[in-house]
Motif scaffolding. Sequence first.
Motif, short mmCIF file in Angstrom:
data_model
loop_
_atom_site.label_atom_id
_atom_site.label_comp_id
_atom_site.label_asym_id
_atom_site.label_seq_id
_atom_site.Cartn_x
_atom_site.Cartn_y
_atom_site.Cartn_z
N ILE A 99 -73.49 9.10 -40.66
CA ILE A 99 -74.90 9.41 -40.94
C ILE A 99 -75.48 8.43 -41.94
N ALA A 100 -74.70 8.11 -42.98
CA ALA A 100 -75.19 7.18 -44.01
C ALA A 100 -75.45 5.80 -43.43
N ASP A 101 -74.58 5.32 -42.54
CA ASP A 101 -74.79 4.00 -41.95
C ASP A 101 -75.94 4.00 -40.95
N TYR A 102 -76.12 5.11 -40.21
CA TYR A 102 -77.30 5.18 -39.34
C TYR A 102 -78.57 5.18 -40.18
N ASP A 103 -78.54 5.87 -41.32
CA ASP A 103 -79.70 5.84 -42.23
C ASP A 103 -80.00 4.41 -42.67
N GLN A 156 -77.60 8.82 -34.35
CA GLN A 156 -77.60 9.75 -35.48
C GLN A 156 -77.88 11.18 -35.00
N GLY A 157 -78.76 11.32 -34.00
CA GLY A 157 -79.01 12.64 -33.44
C GLY A 157 -77.75 13.25 -32.85
N ILE A 158 -76.98 12.44 -32.11
CA ILE A 158 -75.71 12.92 -31.55
C ILE A 158 -74.77 13.37 -32.67
N THR A 159 -74.74 12.60 -33.75
CA THR A 159 -73.86 12.92 -34.87
C THR A 159 -74.30 14.21 -35.55
N PHE A 160 -75.61 14.36 -35.77
CA PHE A 160 -76.09 15.64 -36.32
C PHE A 160 -75.67 16.81 -35.42
N ARG A 161 -75.76 16.61 -34.11
CA ARG A 161 -75.35 17.66 -33.18
C ARG A 161 -73.86 17.96 -33.32
N ASP A 162 -73.04 16.91 -33.46
CA ASP A 162 -71.60 17.12 -33.65
C ASP A 162 -71.33 17.91 -34.93
N MET A 163 -72.23 17.79 -35.90
CA MET A 163 -72.08 18.52 -37.17
C MET A 163 -72.68 19.92 -37.09
N GLY A 164 -73.25 20.27 -35.94
CA GLY A 164 -73.88 21.60 -35.79
C GLY A 164 -75.28 21.67 -36.31
N TYR A 174 -78.39 21.23 -35.25
CA TYR A 174 -79.11 21.05 -33.99
C TYR A 174 -80.59 20.72 -34.20
N GLU A 175 -81.24 21.39 -35.14
CA GLU A 175 -82.67 21.14 -35.36
C GLU A 175 -82.90 19.71 -35.84
N GLN A 176 -82.02 19.23 -36.73
CA GLN A 176 -82.14 17.84 -37.19
C GLN A 176 -81.90 16.88 -36.04
N ALA A 177 -80.95 17.21 -35.17
CA ALA A 177 -80.69 16.37 -34.00
C ALA A 177 -81.92 16.28 -33.12
N ILE A 178 -82.57 17.42 -32.86
CA ILE A 178 -83.76 17.43 -32.02
C ILE A 178 -84.87 16.60 -32.65
N ASP A 179 -85.02 16.68 -33.98
CA ASP A 179 -86.03 15.85 -34.66
C ASP A 179 -85.77 14.37 -34.39
N ASN A 180 -84.50 13.97 -34.47
CA ASN A 180 -84.16 12.57 -34.18
C ASN A 180 -84.56 12.19 -32.76
N PHE A 181 -84.21 13.04 -31.80
CA PHE A 181 -84.49 12.71 -30.40
C PHE A 181 -85.99 12.67 -30.13
N GLU A 182 -86.75 13.54 -30.78
CA GLU A 182 -88.19 13.53 -30.57
C GLU A 182 -88.82 12.26 -31.13
#
Length: 261
Positions: free
Chosen positions: A152-156, A172-180, A182-190
């Motif tokens: 996450i830090a390197d994607y940032d 990074q969205g995929i990684t947030f999803r792997d961490m559970g 989900y809302e943060q992941a969806i924000d990334n994808f949007e």
Amino acid sequence: MNARFSLNNQDSGIHQGRLTVPLAAAASHYSQRELKDCQCFHPETFISASNQREISSQTRLEKDNRLRQVALEKAQQGEYSKTIEILTQLIDRNAGNANDYNNRGLAYFQSGQLELAIADYNQAIQLNPHLAGAYNNRANYYASQGRLEEAIADYDKTIDLNPVHVRAWINQGITFRDMGEYEQAIDNFEFALRLGWLKGHVYAERGRTYHLLGDWNCAIADYQRALEHLSQSNPSSASAATRLRQQVENWLNELLSPFQS
């Protein structure tokens, strides 16, 4: 483990620009008599020492760029050992090129040589701390090792350096999803969707996130959008699109199977 995207071509360090040398100007160092007496020689005879160095540098640059192009083509064909061999030649001649280390690291990563990959990514970042693609690639390595916070830090860092690096937003969205998360992941994808690139991939990953959240209507809609976009993929990315399309079809079947029995 979900697939993460590789460095795109804009980070590859392959440039097609060519330099020209004003050969005619070099002849002014000689008298007309000298020119007449030497007319049997190649015009390079009349090039000054500084221009000879410039031509030599130009020739090396053209050769290196041709080699980088061949390395890119071999990588696209999956011939990673050949890619590594070519990039190693380039690094041996010029150990200061961060892009060459980054690209070789990616070839090592794709061929499963992970420790060599991370060593090259670190070297690329040391040589050029502003090379966004190297942070994205290193993040992919960290994610593959389950080191999700470091990923996450390197994607940032990638996004800080290049806010429109769509692959970093997706990864990074995929990684947030792997961490559970989900809302943060969806924000990334949007946000990635607003960038307008790789929409098939974004819809696929957002659909999977909705699927895991239990929002099946949104998941089905995104899977269908993904399949539509992936069927229209550029021929240069057809192989990756085909693999992802098959994955999306599997996810969709997984979701719909309880209703089909």
